[in-house]
Motif scaffolding. Structure first.
Motif, PDB file in Angstrom:
ATOM      1  N   ALA A 289      19.018 -17.618 -28.586  1.00  0.00           N
ATOM      2  CA  ALA A 289      19.661 -18.628 -27.711  1.00  0.00           C
ATOM      3  C   ALA A 289      19.462 -19.569 -26.990  1.00  0.00           C
ATOM      4  CB  ALA A 289      21.081 -17.120 -26.591  1.00  0.00           C
ATOM      5  N   SER A 290      20.316 -19.691 -25.640  1.00  0.00           N
ATOM      6  CA  SER A 290      19.791 -20.972 -24.359  1.00  0.00           C
ATOM      7  C   SER A 290      20.212 -19.960 -23.265  1.00  0.00           C
ATOM      8  CB  SER A 290      20.382 -21.879 -24.242  1.00  0.00           C
ATOM      9  OG  SER A 290      21.615 -22.138 -23.994  1.00  0.00           O
ATOM     10  N   ALA A 291      19.681 -20.068 -22.539  1.00  0.00           N
ATOM     11  CA  ALA A 291      19.134 -19.535 -20.580  1.00  0.00           C
ATOM     12  C   ALA A 291      20.866 -19.986 -20.447  1.00  0.00           C
ATOM     13  CB  ALA A 291      18.497 -20.007 -19.572  1.00  0.00           C
ATOM     14  N   ASP A 292      21.487 -20.558 -20.822  1.00  0.00           N
ATOM     15  CA  ASP A 292      22.600 -21.021 -20.420  1.00  0.00           C
ATOM     16  C   ASP A 292      23.666 -19.892 -21.167  1.00  0.00           C
ATOM     17  OD1 ASP A 292      25.296 -21.707 -18.857  1.00  0.00           O
ATOM     18  OD2 ASP A 292      25.816 -22.499 -20.506  1.00  0.00           O
ATOM     19  N   GLU A 293      23.366 -19.852 -22.485  1.00  0.00           N
ATOM     20  CA  GLU A 293      24.075 -18.731 -23.482  1.00  0.00           C
ATOM     21  C   GLU A 293      24.255 -17.461 -23.200  1.00  0.00           C
ATOM     22  OE1 GLU A 293      25.138 -21.262 -27.148  1.00  0.00           O
ATOM     23  OE2 GLU A 293      22.380 -20.604 -26.868  1.00  0.00           O
ATOM     24  N   ILE A 294      22.325 -16.995 -22.510  1.00  0.00           N
ATOM     25  CA  ILE A 294      22.337 -15.435 -22.664  1.00  0.00           C
ATOM     26  C   ILE A 294      23.132 -15.462 -21.143  1.00  0.00           C
ATOM     27  CG2 ILE A 294      20.489 -14.364 -21.422  1.00  0.00           C
ATOM     28  CD1 ILE A 294      18.929 -15.659 -23.152  1.00  0.00           C
ATOM     29  N   LYS A 295      23.276 -16.329 -20.125  1.00  0.00           N
ATOM     30  CA  LYS A 295      23.906 -15.321 -18.783  1.00  0.00           C
ATOM     31  C   LYS A 295      25.720 -15.899 -19.255  1.00  0.00           C
ATOM     32  CE  LYS A 295      22.936 -17.300 -15.218  1.00  0.00           C
ATOM     33  NZ  LYS A 295      23.289 -18.725 -13.552  1.00  0.00           N
ATOM     34  N   LYS A 296      26.112 -15.863 -19.845  1.00  0.00           N
ATOM     35  CA  LYS A 296      27.870 -15.724 -20.320  1.00  0.00           C
ATOM     36  C   LYS A 296      27.513 -15.180 -20.768  1.00  0.00           C
ATOM     37  CE  LYS A 296      28.829 -21.810 -20.158  1.00  0.00           C
ATOM     38  NZ  LYS A 296      29.584 -22.217 -21.306  1.00  0.00           N
ATOM     39  N   GLY A 297      27.018 -14.356 -21.946  1.00  0.00           N
ATOM     40  CA  GLY A 297      26.559 -13.831 -22.495  1.00  0.00           C
ATOM     41  C   GLY A 297      27.027 -12.255 -21.402  1.00  0.00           C
ATOM     42  N   TYR A 298      25.680 -12.128 -20.653  1.00  0.00           N
ATOM     43  CA  TYR A 298      25.902 -11.042 -19.462  1.00  0.00           C
ATOM     44  C   TYR A 298      26.951 -11.095 -18.725  1.00  0.00           C
ATOM     45  CZ  TYR A 298      24.564  -8.496 -15.452  1.00  0.00           C
ATOM     46  OH  TYR A 298      24.070  -7.210 -14.740  1.00  0.00           O
ATOM     47  N   ARG A 299      27.519 -12.061 -18.402  1.00  0.00           N
ATOM     48  CA  ARG A 299      28.914 -12.216 -17.825  1.00  0.00           C
ATOM     49  C   ARG A 299      29.889 -11.815 -18.166  1.00  0.00           C
ATOM     50  NH1 ARG A 299      30.425 -18.366 -14.982  1.00  0.00           N
ATOM     51  NH2 ARG A 299      31.767 -16.579 -14.796  1.00  0.00           N
ATOM     52  N   ARG A 300      29.750 -11.622 -19.814  1.00  0.00           N
ATOM     53  CA  ARG A 300      30.732 -10.964 -20.262  1.00  0.00           C
ATOM     54  C   ARG A 300      30.478  -9.515 -20.106  1.00  0.00           C
ATOM     55  NH1 ARG A 300      30.261 -15.634 -23.891  1.00  0.00           N
ATOM     56  NH2 ARG A 300      28.724 -14.076 -25.175  1.00  0.00           N
ATOM     57  N   LYS A 301      29.615  -8.665 -20.550  1.00  0.00           N
ATOM     58  CA  LYS A 301      29.328  -8.053 -21.084  1.00  0.00           C
ATOM     59  C   LYS A 301      29.585  -6.987 -19.771  1.00  0.00           C
ATOM     60  CE  LYS A 301      28.779  -7.396 -25.097  1.00  0.00           C
ATOM     61  NZ  LYS A 301      29.438  -6.829 -26.252  1.00  0.00           N
ATOM     62  N   ALA A 302      28.867  -7.437 -18.150  1.00  0.00           N
ATOM     63  CA  ALA A 302      29.341  -6.832 -16.645  1.00  0.00           C
ATOM     64  C   ALA A 302      31.122  -7.286 -16.701  1.00  0.00           C
ATOM     65  CB  ALA A 302      28.392  -7.861 -15.879  1.00  0.00           C
ATOM     66  N   LYS A 303      31.979  -7.710 -16.435  1.00  0.00           N
ATOM     67  CA  LYS A 303      32.946  -7.495 -16.636  1.00  0.00           C
ATOM     68  C   LYS A 303      33.293  -6.794 -17.411  1.00  0.00           C
ATOM     69  CE  LYS A 303      33.869 -12.830 -15.076  1.00  0.00           C
ATOM     70  NZ  LYS A 303      34.582 -13.597 -15.433  1.00  0.00           N
ATOM     71  N   GLU A 304      33.510  -6.748 -19.060  1.00  0.00           N
ATOM     72  CA  GLU A 304      33.217  -6.108 -19.821  1.00  0.00           C
ATOM     73  C   GLU A 304      33.086  -4.449 -19.837  1.00  0.00           C
ATOM     74  OE1 GLU A 304      33.240  -4.153 -24.302  1.00  0.00           O
ATOM     75  OE2 GLU A 304      32.771  -6.724 -24.365  1.00  0.00           O
ATOM     76  N   LEU A 305      32.174  -3.790 -18.806  1.00  0.00           N
ATOM     77  CA  LEU A 305      31.341  -2.403 -19.032  1.00  0.00           C
ATOM     78  C   LEU A 305      31.758  -2.195 -17.364  1.00  0.00           C
ATOM     79  CD1 LEU A 305      28.290  -3.401 -21.408  1.00  0.00           C
ATOM     80  CD2 LEU A 305      31.210  -2.248 -22.322  1.00  0.00           C
ATOM     81  N   HIS A 306      31.874  -2.815 -16.236  1.00  0.00           N
ATOM     82  CA  HIS A 306      31.406  -2.777 -15.237  1.00  0.00           C
ATOM     83  C   HIS A 306      32.166  -0.899 -14.930  1.00  0.00           C
ATOM     84  CE1 HIS A 306      32.009  -2.741 -10.284  1.00  0.00           C
ATOM     85  NE2 HIS A 306      30.844  -3.543 -11.070  1.00  0.00           N
ATOM     86  N   PRO A 307      31.570   0.024 -14.677  1.00  0.00           N
ATOM     87  CA  PRO A 307      32.384   1.381 -14.242  1.00  0.00           C
ATOM     88  C   PRO A 307      33.626   0.649 -13.442  1.00  0.00           C
ATOM     89  CG  PRO A 307      29.616   1.570 -14.143  1.00  0.00           C
ATOM     90  CD  PRO A 307      29.945  -0.089 -13.941  1.00  0.00           C
ATOM     91  N   ASP A 308      33.744   0.514 -12.639  1.00  0.00           N
ATOM     92  CA  ASP A 308      35.162   1.011 -11.373  1.00  0.00           C
ATOM     93  C   ASP A 308      36.263  -0.014 -12.408  1.00  0.00           C
ATOM     94  OD1 ASP A 308      33.545   0.934  -9.484  1.00  0.00           O
ATOM     95  OD2 ASP A 308      33.611  -0.875  -8.711  1.00  0.00           O
ATOM     96  N   ARG A 309      35.811  -0.227 -13.699  1.00  0.00           N
ATOM     97  CA  ARG A 309      36.989  -1.100 -14.611  1.00  0.00           C
ATOM     98  C   ARG A 309      37.281   0.357 -15.876  1.00  0.00           C
ATOM     99  NH1 ARG A 309      36.823  -7.220 -15.546  1.00  0.00           N
ATOM    100  NH2 ARG A 309      39.398  -6.892 -16.587  1.00  0.00           N
ATOM    101  N   ASN A 310      36.261   0.998 -16.127  1.00  0.00           N
ATOM    102  CA  ASN A 310      36.417   1.899 -17.021  1.00  0.00           C
ATOM    103  C   ASN A 310      35.821   3.443 -16.779  1.00  0.00           C
ATOM    104  OD1 ASN A 310      35.727   0.314 -19.503  1.00  0.00           O
ATOM    105  ND2 ASN A 310      34.637  -1.037 -17.711  1.00  0.00           N
TER     106      ASN A 310
END
Length: 386
Positions: free
Chosen positions: A16-37
């Motif tokens: 995956a490209s650097a942009d795709e990796i960043k987008k993937g991390y953004r999705r996971k960061a929002k999904e798994l952030h402790p404040d939201r879980n």
């Protein structure tokens, strides 16, 4: 426990490209952030796992080593770094502030200080404020449309420094507090918090030699005359936007917009409901009884003719089609509704009284029931007097 593949952790394909990796991390960061879980005890561990994966894959050298050797690239001595990627892993404990702050600008930068940049970045400027102007017009002007000249007190670009804020054309200096970023970061436990730089107010630059005319603001107060076209069909509450006619921006920044809010004054004859107009027209008792035509004024300054049926009563409405207000957006016009108000004659001459009395007598003769009714009423009042 074996570590999961970093690409799998971020939900992206290998290569995956650097942009795709960043987008993937953004999705996971929002999904798994402790404040939201708060109810998911596994979320924090998974969040750190995603952070660890991103710390490796965002770096071209670390990513290349991982693609070649896998997790072994960062164990024992491989990878040229003496162990842990970025010096922050130790049993899967990711360096949250390093990885998360890398996408912090992408997530929140537009709300926390505007433009991003490195030390000594480009010239920064802030957009000027929007302005509001309340305009009151007559109903006739709303019908036909009108051009008005208004005087607007506002901030305009300083002519002495061409809006730069610096005396003699000197360039602003990079803010020493934020290094030109316009924002500062502070570590608060698990989070990195960004705030607008207190020294430069988010502009990223400071004026060492401020202009004497504007004191470094790049703008001065001045009253401007503007020509405004008011389209036909406007009504109270209509808003007209004049782009770029608001306050000038700080230090050469773009100007805000001017919003004109229309208030249509009440009319002495017509009442308006949308595109329709209503008016109350007095007619004589004889005209209402016998029927005939009358002329009524219209909003365009002309006159319209209305036919009154014989025996019309007060409150009866007639319509003149397309004699109302024009539609602001779209074709056509509304209608004009005329409500009759039958008038009782006053200040009668002797002859007029005689004629009315004769008319009243004839009415009783032609209406026995009515005559009987009034006779009953008279008998009732006579008995009350007795």
């Amino acid at each position: 426990m074996a570590k999961r593949d970093y690409y799998e952790v971020l939900g992206v394909a290998k290569g995956a490209s650097a942009d795709e990796i960043k987008k993937g991390y953004r999705r996971k960061a929002k999904e798994l952030h402790p404040d939201r879980n708060a109810d998911n005890p596994q979320a924090e561990a998974q969040f750190k796992e995603a952070n660890e994966a991103y710390e490796v894959l965002k770096d071209a050298e670390k990513k290349a080593a991982y693609d070649r050797f896998g997790h072994a690239a960062f164990e024992g001595g491989m990878g040229g770094g003496g162990g842990r990627p970025g010096g922050g892993f130790g049993g899967g404990q990711g360096d949250f502030s390093s990885a998360f702050s890398d996408v912090f600008d992408d997530l929140f930068g537009d709300f926390m200080g505007g433009q991003r940049g490195g030390g000594g970045g480009g010239r920064r400027a802030s957009r000027g404020s929007d302005l509001r102007y309340n305009m009151r017009i007559d109903l006739e002007d709303a019908f036909s449309g009108i051009q008005k000249t208004i005087n607007v007190p506002s901030s305009v670009s300083c002519s002495s420094c061409n809006g730069s804020g610096s005396e003699g054309g000197s360039e602003p200096a990079t803010c020493p507090t934020c290094s030109g970023m316009g924002k500062v970061r502070a570590q608060q436990g698990f989070f990195t918090v960004e705030r607008t730089c207190p020294t430069c107010s988010g502009l990223g630059q400071i004026i060492k030699n401020p202009c004497k005319s504007c004191q470094g603001a790049g703008r001065v107060e001045k009253e401007r005359a503007l020509n405004v076209n008011i389209p036909a069909g406007v009504e109270t509450g209509t808003r007209i936007r004049l782009g770029g006619e608001g306050e000038a921006g700080m230090r050469g920044g773009p100007a805000g917009d001017l919003y004109i809010f229309i208030d249509v004054a009440d009319h002495e004859l017509f009442q308006r409901e949308g595109t329709n107009l209503y008016c109350r027209v007095p007619v004589s008792m004889a005209k209402a009884a016998l029927g005939g035509s009358i002329e009524v004024p219209t909003i365009d300054g002309g006159r319209g003719r209305v036919q009154i049926p014989a025996g019309s009563q007060s409150g009866r409405q007639m319509r003149l089609r397309s004699k109302g207000m024009p539609a602001l957006r779209g074709a056509g016009s509304g209608d004009m509704f005329i409500e009759l108000a039958v008038e009782t004659p006053v200040n009668l001459t002797a002859r007029q009284k005689e004629i009315l009395q004769e008319f009243d007598d004839l009415s009783e003769d032609n209406n026995p029931e009515s005559s009987s009714f009034f006779s009953s009423v008279k008998s009732f009042w006579d008995s009350m007097k007795g």
